[in-house]
Scaffold this motif. Structure first.
Motif, PDB file in Angstrom:
ATOM      1  N   ARG A  39       0.835  -1.202   0.000  1.00  0.00           N
ATOM      2  CA  ARG A  39       0.000   0.000   0.000  1.00  0.00           C
ATOM      3  C   ARG A  39       0.869   1.252   0.000  1.00  0.00           C
ATOM      4  NH1 ARG A  39      -0.077   3.116   4.347  1.00  0.00           N
ATOM      5  NH2 ARG A  39      -0.383   2.375   6.457  1.00  0.00           N
ATOM      6  N   HIS A  75      -8.168  -5.432   1.283  1.00  0.00           N
ATOM      7  CA  HIS A  75      -8.706  -4.369   0.437  1.00  0.00           C
ATOM      8  C   HIS A  75      -8.069  -4.520  -0.946  1.00  0.00           C
ATOM      9  CE1 HIS A  75     -10.371  -3.098   4.180  1.00  0.00           C
ATOM     10  NE2 HIS A  75      -9.243  -2.632   4.645  1.00  0.00           N
ATOM     11  N   THR A  76      -7.142  -3.637  -1.296  1.00  0.00           N
ATOM     12  CA  THR A  76      -6.538  -3.730  -2.628  1.00  0.00           C
ATOM     13  C   THR A  76      -5.020  -3.922  -2.572  1.00  0.00           C
ATOM     14  OG1 THR A  76      -6.438  -1.324  -2.662  1.00  0.00           O
ATOM     15  CG2 THR A  76      -8.354  -2.340  -3.716  1.00  0.00           C
ATOM     16  N   ASP A 142     -12.188   3.546  -1.098  1.00  0.00           N
ATOM     17  CA  ASP A 142     -12.594   2.166  -0.795  1.00  0.00           C
ATOM     18  C   ASP A 142     -13.381   2.049   0.520  1.00  0.00           C
ATOM     19  OD1 ASP A 142     -10.526   2.687   0.982  1.00  0.00           O
ATOM     20  OD2 ASP A 142      -9.454   0.812   0.569  1.00  0.00           O
ATOM     21  N   GLU A 144     -16.528   1.799   1.300  1.00  0.00           N
ATOM     22  CA  GLU A 144     -17.583   0.771   1.371  1.00  0.00           C
ATOM     23  C   GLU A 144     -16.982  -0.634   1.496  1.00  0.00           C
ATOM     24  OE1 GLU A 144     -20.486   1.648   2.249  1.00  0.00           O
ATOM     25  OE2 GLU A 144     -20.064   3.742   1.846  1.00  0.00           O
ATOM     26  N   VAL A 145     -15.863  -0.870   0.808  1.00  0.00           N
ATOM     27  CA  VAL A 145     -15.155  -2.154   0.935  1.00  0.00           C
ATOM     28  C   VAL A 145     -14.685  -2.323   2.374  1.00  0.00           C
ATOM     29  CG1 VAL A 145     -13.089  -3.457   0.219  1.00  0.00           C
ATOM     30  CG2 VAL A 145     -14.418  -2.189  -1.477  1.00  0.00           C
ATOM     31  N   ARG A 146     -14.101  -1.268   2.928  1.00  0.00           N
ATOM     32  CA  ARG A 146     -13.602  -1.323   4.309  1.00  0.00           C
ATOM     33  C   ARG A 146     -14.729  -1.577   5.299  1.00  0.00           C
ATOM     34  NH1 ARG A 146      -9.036   3.223   5.430  1.00  0.00           N
ATOM     35  NH2 ARG A 146      -8.264   3.377   3.316  1.00  0.00           N
TER      36      ARG A 146
END
Length: 185
Positions: A39, A75-76, A142, A144-146
């Motif tokens: 990250r 996450h990503t 991100d 909403e992903v979190r």
């Protein structure tokens, strides 16, 4: 020393990094195991202090070499813990403490069943969202992903040896520190 590994997990924004950073300062037997990540570095962070920031290609090469005890995509981005960091900590007679994601906890517990686990809970999902926005200087792309990941992670809290609700940092940290001191004997 009774405990050689303490694993701290929590949803993003619940305060786990702050708890671990302060415990490292106050409890000399603890060594923070610095995770490798792909990250981006955040404002105020330094490479090698909060994380070892590396490229995706470097990370993938390390996976292939068997460098990591565990690694996960969160996450990503990728995060991983090296064998070397744990072994050098134990050789020095210290206890490894690390904040890792929920996927990593399961891997560590399977490889090191004697590890102790602590889960930091936010007072509420709404408060967690507010903290993430405040920490990241606005609404992260991100979010909403979190938040979806946070709900899944919170559902796993009962599987941990200890759970602490971080509703008041000083009180919650005092409880955290007391647990660690007891684990260290």
């Amino acid at each position: 020393m009774k405990t050689r590994m303490i694993i701290v997990a929590a949803p993003s924004g619940a305060g786990k990094s702050s708890f671990v950073a302060r415990a490292i300062e106050e409890i000399p037997q603890l060594v923070d195991i610095i995770t490798f990540t792909t990250r981006n570095i955040r404002k105020g962070e330094k490479n090698g202090l909060q994380y070892h920031f590396i490229s995706h290609d470097d990370f993938k090469a390390k996976i292939e070499k068997g460098f990591f005890v565990e690694w996960a995509k969160v996450h990503t981005n990728f995060y991983g813990t090296s064998y070397e960091s744990l072994e050098s900590t134990w050789a020095a007679g210290k206890c490894a403490i690390m904040d890792i994601d929920i996927q990593g906890v399961l891997t560590f517990k399977s490889k090191y069943p004697d590890a102790k686990t602590i889960f930091i809970l936010p007072p509420s999902i709404d408060e967690l969202r507010r903290r993430i926005e405040k920490r990241d200087g606005g609404m992260p792309a991100d979010i909403e992903v979190r938040m979806a990941n946070a709900e899944k992670e919170i559902a796993e809290a009962s599987k941990f040896d200890f759970q602490i609700v971080n509703d008041n940092f000083e009180q919650s940290y005092a409880e955290f520190k007391k647990i660690i001191e007891k684990l260290l004997g």
